[in-house]
Design an enzyme around this catalytic site. Structure first.
Site, PDB file in Angstrom:
ATOM      1  N   PHE A   1     -38.157  22.518 -37.600  1.00  0.00           N
ATOM      2  CA  PHE A   1     -38.058  21.341 -36.730  1.00  0.00           C
ATOM      3  C   PHE A   1     -38.539  20.119 -37.523  1.00  0.00           C
ATOM      4  CE2 PHE A   1     -39.433  18.500 -33.351  1.00  0.00           C
ATOM      5  CZ  PHE A   1     -38.485  18.695 -32.369  1.00  0.00           C
TER       6      PHE A   1
ATOM      7  N   ASP B   1     -45.639  28.193 -35.970  1.00  0.00           N
ATOM      8  CA  ASP B   1     -45.294  27.252 -34.910  1.00  0.00           C
ATOM      9  C   ASP B   1     -44.656  28.049 -33.778  1.00  0.00           C
ATOM     10  OD1 ASP B   1     -43.874  25.528 -33.216  1.00  0.00           O
ATOM     11  OD2 ASP B   1     -43.908  23.954 -34.739  1.00  0.00           O
TER      12      ASP B   1
ATOM     13  N   TYR C   1     -45.056  22.173 -23.011  1.00  0.00           N
ATOM     14  CA  TYR C   1     -44.049  21.733 -22.036  1.00  0.00           C
ATOM     15  C   TYR C   1     -42.721  22.462 -22.125  1.00  0.00           C
ATOM     16  CZ  TYR C   1     -42.770  18.825 -26.076  1.00  0.00           C
ATOM     17  OH  TYR C   1     -42.442  18.395 -27.333  1.00  0.00           O
ATOM     18  N   LYS C   2     -42.588  23.442 -23.006  1.00  0.00           N
ATOM     19  CA  LYS C   2     -41.316  24.173 -23.098  1.00  0.00           C
ATOM     20  C   LYS C   2     -41.378  25.396 -22.173  1.00  0.00           C
ATOM     21  CE  LYS C   2     -40.131  22.101 -27.472  1.00  0.00           C
ATOM     22  NZ  LYS C   2     -40.357  22.077 -28.903  1.00  0.00           N
TER      23      LYS C   2
ATOM     24  N   ARG D   1     -27.113  24.486 -26.927  1.00  0.00           N
ATOM     25  CA  ARG D   1     -28.273  25.368 -26.727  1.00  0.00           C
ATOM     26  C   ARG D   1     -28.472  25.648 -25.251  1.00  0.00           C
ATOM     27  NH1 ARG D   1     -33.934  23.619 -29.131  1.00  0.00           N
ATOM     28  NH2 ARG D   1     -33.652  22.080 -27.483  1.00  0.00           N
TER      29      ARG D   1
HETATM   30  C1  LIG Z   1     -40.641  20.979 -29.522  1.00  0.00           C
HETATM   31  C2  LIG Z   1     -41.147  21.153 -30.895  1.00  0.00           C
HETATM   32  C3  LIG Z   1     -42.075  20.255 -31.430  1.00  0.00           C
HETATM   33  C4  LIG Z   1     -42.492  19.069 -30.604  1.00  0.00           C
HETATM   34  O1  LIG Z   1     -43.537  18.324 -31.115  1.00  0.00           O
HETATM   35  P1  LIG Z   1     -44.168  17.180 -30.195  1.00  0.00           P
HETATM   36  O2  LIG Z   1     -45.309  16.679 -30.942  1.00  0.00           O
HETATM   37  O3  LIG Z   1     -44.511  17.831 -28.888  1.00  0.00           O
HETATM   38  O4  LIG Z   1     -43.102  16.159 -29.947  1.00  0.00           O
HETATM   39  C5  LIG Z   1     -42.552  20.502 -32.705  1.00  0.00           C
HETATM   40  N1  LIG Z   1     -42.138  21.582 -33.423  1.00  0.00           N
HETATM   41  C6  LIG Z   1     -41.235  22.468 -32.920  1.00  0.00           C
HETATM   42  C7  LIG Z   1     -40.828  23.654 -33.728  1.00  0.00           C
HETATM   43  C8  LIG Z   1     -40.711  22.266 -31.660  1.00  0.00           C
HETATM   44  O5  LIG Z   1     -39.829  23.119 -31.167  1.00  0.00           O
END
Ligand SMILES: *Cc1c(COP(=O)(O)O)cnc(C)c1O
Length: 423
Positions: A136, A208, A233-234, A382
């Site tokens: 990501f 992660d 939040y996911k 997705r």
């Molecule tokens: C959703 C996600 C993030 C989000 O980071 P934020 O700081 O909450 O915006 C980071 N890394 C991965 C792999 C994600 O899926």
């Protein structure tokens, strides 16, 4: 009925199959723990989880009674002070961490910075930070920044090549930073085997868990993980901007050198010392005053997992994604879709992704019909399957709608090509 015996291109047979699977679903009752709007098929809980039914009342109490009435007394009277570690322990139960190793707070991005710096500081003299070139973006940007800060070199190594890279240059590797679930394709990697490979090289691993926490069983302690971060939040459905969390294995606490030495991580915060002495245990991973309303919303959201066995969540999730992929194979043949998600259950997280050259307008046209997924560049549609509230009927509805809009061409309408700020 086995899906393969269903008339391959007869949607009605797949609809019946979905109904049968939902009727036999032992977790079906959990859907009532969420407040989902009528007429919406929600397959984007891997981006923003749905609203848990326990949250509105908890927020009402947090605002009116705790903040409004108890005021600053709430830090003690309503145990606000303990919230980051208390909620951390609740999160720990969902990712296989014994109490006292998880802190809740700040954003995922901030926590990634925190654990990457602390992890790299455990391995002075080693100059490589390995991370996935398909990680990501925020994870890649932070790896680059931490490397710049600490004089390391980032080497982009796809997760499939990690064991070979460790075998070749392992004695130079300080940290390996990876995700067990690919955020685009939903591909799942073997966390235990990769953790062992990182350790065999003498390095430390930062996992992660954004697309794993609350989605699949994770056993951080059992696999000997060093560090992890995850998103609130996911799949945990803590609400927009919910605090993230960081896991630091107990064996690293004494050496954990936090880059962001805020006063809440101090051994004696209210002594107001002018110099920093870290607290013992996971408390040293605290930073400053947490966003208490968001923390309490997340805490209420996590009650949706009360009494829920992650093995059952995994079984249902695999049933949902497997059904979706089989159904898409049968009903979308010849319409330009290919599956991006691996077929083998052991290599699949809790989302299913399809590739199509017109992914963006297709996702927009689906949303117009109340079927919400999302799109990731360049060509991925997705669909996230949160087993606590998604049904097989939802999966069928998404595939059936894709079949209709590709058959009638309605997704090519110009309004579906207009890009919003957030895709
Ligand atoms: C959703 C996600 C993030 C989000 O980071 P934020 O700081 O909450 O915006 C980071 N890394 C991965 C792999 C994600 O899926």
């Amino acid at each position: 009925m086995d899906p393969h015996t269903a008339a391959p291109s007869d949607p009605a047979a797949w609809a019946r199959r979905a109904a049968d699977l939902d009727a036999a679903d032992p977790l079906a009752g959990l859907r009532s723990r969420f407040l989902l709007p009528d007429g919406v098929v929600y397959l984007d809980g891997n981006s923003l989880g749905a609203l848990p039914a326990a949250v509105p009342a908890a927020l009402e109490d947090a605002v009116h009674r705790q903040w409004g009435t108890d005021l600053i007394r709430s830090w003690n009277a309503n145990a606000w002070w303990d919230a980051p570690l208390r909620i951390g322990d609740t999160l720990g139960r969902l990712v296989g961490a014994d109490p006292g190793q998880v802190v809740c707070g700040d954003s995922t991005s901030v926590q990634i910075f925190n654990i990457l710096t602390a992890a790299a500081r455990l391995r002075p003299g080693r100059d490589l930070l390995l991370t996935d070139p398909d990680h990501f973006p925020t994870d890649q940007y932070l790896a680059a920044s931490v490397a710049r800060l600490l004089g390391l070199t980032v080497r982009g190594v796809p997760i499939a090549d990690l064991p070979a890279a460790l075998a070749a240059d392992g004695d130079r590797v300080a940290v390996a930073a990876y995700a067990p679930v690919d955020y685009r394709t939903g591909e799942l990697s073997d966390m235990a085997a990769l953790t062992a490979a990182v350790h065999a090289a003498g390095a430390v691993v930062c996992w992660d868990l954004c697309h794993a926490a609350g989605a699949i069983p994770v056993e951080l302690d059992a696999i000997g993980a060093d560090f992890a971060v995850g998103c609130g939040y996911k799949y945990l459905s803590g609400g927009p901007g919910a605090p993230a969390f960081a896991y630091v294995a107990a064996r690293h606490h004494d050496a954990f050198d936090h880059a962001v030495t805020g006063w809440h991580g101090h051994a004696d915060p209210f002594a107001m010392h002018g110099t920093y002495t870290p607290a013992s245990g996971i408390a040293r991973a605290r930073i400053g005053t947490p966003p208490m309303l968001s923390m309490l919303a997340l805490e209420a959201a996590l009650t949706a997992f009360d009494g829920v066995d992650m093995a059952d969540v995994r079984a249902k999730s695999l049933s949902l994604t497997g059904f979706f992929l089989d159904c898409a194979d049968a009903l979308l043949a010849g319409t330009g879709f290919t599956a991006a998600t691996p077929r083998e259950p052991a290599r699949r997280g809790s989302q299913a992704a399809l590739r199509h050259a017109d992914a963006y307008p297709l996702v927009q046209a689906l949303a117009d019909r109340g079927i919400i997924g999302d799109m990731r560049e360049p060509d991925i549609l997705r669909f996230g399957f949160n087993a606590l509230y998604v049904t097989h009927a939802d999966a069928f509805a998404a595939v059936a709608a894709l079949r209709e809009i590709t058959a009638d061409g309605s997704y090519t309408d110009a309004r579906y090509a207009v890009r919003a700020a957030v895709t």
